[in-house]
Design a protein around this motif. Sequence first.
Motif, short mmCIF file in Angstrom:
data_model
loop_
_atom_site.label_atom_id
_atom_site.label_comp_id
_atom_site.label_asym_id
_atom_site.label_seq_id
_atom_site.Cartn_x
_atom_site.Cartn_y
_atom_site.Cartn_z
N ALA A 1 11.74 4.20 13.39
CA ALA A 1 10.91 5.36 12.85
C ALA A 1 9.60 5.12 12.27
CB ALA A 1 11.93 6.17 12.04
N LEU A 2 8.77 4.29 12.94
CA LEU A 2 7.44 3.92 12.23
C LEU A 2 6.81 5.31 12.14
CD1 LEU A 2 6.53 0.74 14.23
CD2 LEU A 2 6.62 1.07 11.73
N PRO A 3 6.09 5.46 11.06
CA PRO A 3 5.40 6.36 10.64
C PRO A 3 3.87 6.42 11.20
CG PRO A 3 5.36 5.46 8.74
CD PRO A 3 6.32 4.60 9.82
N ALA B 1 4.79 3.34 -2.48
CA ALA B 1 6.11 3.23 -2.42
C ALA B 1 6.77 2.12 -3.05
CB ALA B 1 6.73 2.90 -0.88
N LEU B 2 5.98 0.93 -3.33
CA LEU B 2 6.48 0.06 -4.09
C LEU B 2 6.58 0.43 -5.51
CD1 LEU B 2 4.44 -3.19 -2.83
CD2 LEU B 2 6.88 -3.19 -3.00
N ASN C 1 9.66 8.57 1.96
CA ASN C 1 11.14 8.06 1.98
C ASN C 1 11.23 6.72 3.04
OD1 ASN C 1 12.86 9.05 0.05
ND2 ASN C 1 13.15 11.04 1.27
N TRP C 2 10.31 6.75 4.17
CA TRP C 2 10.53 5.56 4.95
C TRP C 2 9.70 4.59 4.38
CZ3 TRP C 2 7.04 2.33 7.03
CH2 TRP C 2 7.43 1.28 8.05
N TYR C 3 8.58 4.64 3.71
CA TYR C 3 7.70 3.71 3.19
C TYR C 3 8.74 3.12 1.93
CZ TYR C 3 3.64 5.36 5.62
OH TYR C 3 2.76 5.79 6.65
N LEU D 1 16.36 5.65 3.62
CA LEU D 1 16.08 6.01 5.22
C LEU D 1 16.81 7.33 5.34
CD1 LEU D 1 15.61 2.82 7.04
CD2 LEU D 1 13.55 4.51 6.10
N ALA D 2 18.14 7.19 4.90
CA ALA D 2 19.16 8.16 5.17
C ALA D 2 18.73 9.49 4.42
CB ALA D 2 20.49 7.86 4.46
#
Length: 340
Positions: free
Chosen positions: A195-197, A241-242, A288-290, A337-338
């Motif tokens: 699921a790479l953005p 994200a960090l 959320n992905w990050y 991720l969920a």
Amino acid sequence: MAVTNPPGLDLRRLRDHLDAERPGLVSGDLSADVIAGGRSNLTYAVTDGVRRWVVRRPPLGHVLPTAHDMAREYRVISALAGTDVPVPPTVLLCEDPDVIGARFYVMDFVPGTPYRTSEELRELGAERTRAVVLSMIDTLVDLHAVDPASVGLADFGRPEGFMERQLRRWSKQLAASRSRDLPGIDELHARLAAALPESPEPTIVHGDYRLDNILVDTDDRITAVLDWEMSTLGDPLTDLALVVAYTSRELPADSGVSNVREAPGHPAIDELVARYAERSGRDVSALNWYVGFAFFKLAVILEGIHYRFSQGKTVGEDFDRIGEVVPTLVTGGLKHLAQD
């Protein structure tokens, strides 16, 4: 008088090198202490009794490929001098490992406190804590606003395909330090890869942006951003994200990694993200992905530290519990991720 060398730093050889490369800089015998808190590169406070400097070098023992690049760190700090991003003045880069046993660089000592625990922040009080943390977000926006070409960093990275390469890189780093079973980490990697953005416009990214990599003075002003070893040109949302990952409840407050979120006055994650989005103008809908990637990256970093600790190759305290945190990070990554 005998000189006491801290682990990994020969002060006589350092003094000889500084005298040769920067004549007159040092006016007396050097003494040094390891600066506590670092989990990766070794950091020393060095003084001749008059002036103070900081020396950075890679860790002892097991060093991951492409990690701990002293020249990279030195270059970005030097380039950011004069921008709105506060950094220490640089003094010297040494790429000859024969001098002290590893490549290293020297920068001026900058006064300030790196707030690592909620207990330290409690002494500030809720209002000041809130202001410091929001200033951290504002400084991140300032970093991402710097035009790389204007500071000589146009070639500092390869932004195209950045996240795909990042995922591949950290997967390789995991393989290089993998010495035990880590349930869920392969699933986390696979779900990230599927699921790479699409990344926004690239910026200078810090790579490990958090409160204890920032020095704050007694007036609550940020005096320097530190620990640029993972900086590059790439996706700015990785830095945000960090911050979220380090502030998240998935990271145990007693993990020895970060518990600043427990301090009274510390803003909630939603407020930090909203402030960044408003001030930067960036779309954060895919965050959320990050954050899932941030947990994966932190898990790999801490697994590398755990590996060095198991070999007796770490310097400092509080390394004994690092390995226990890694499974929690994997769980946190899968949880975020969920949510997408």
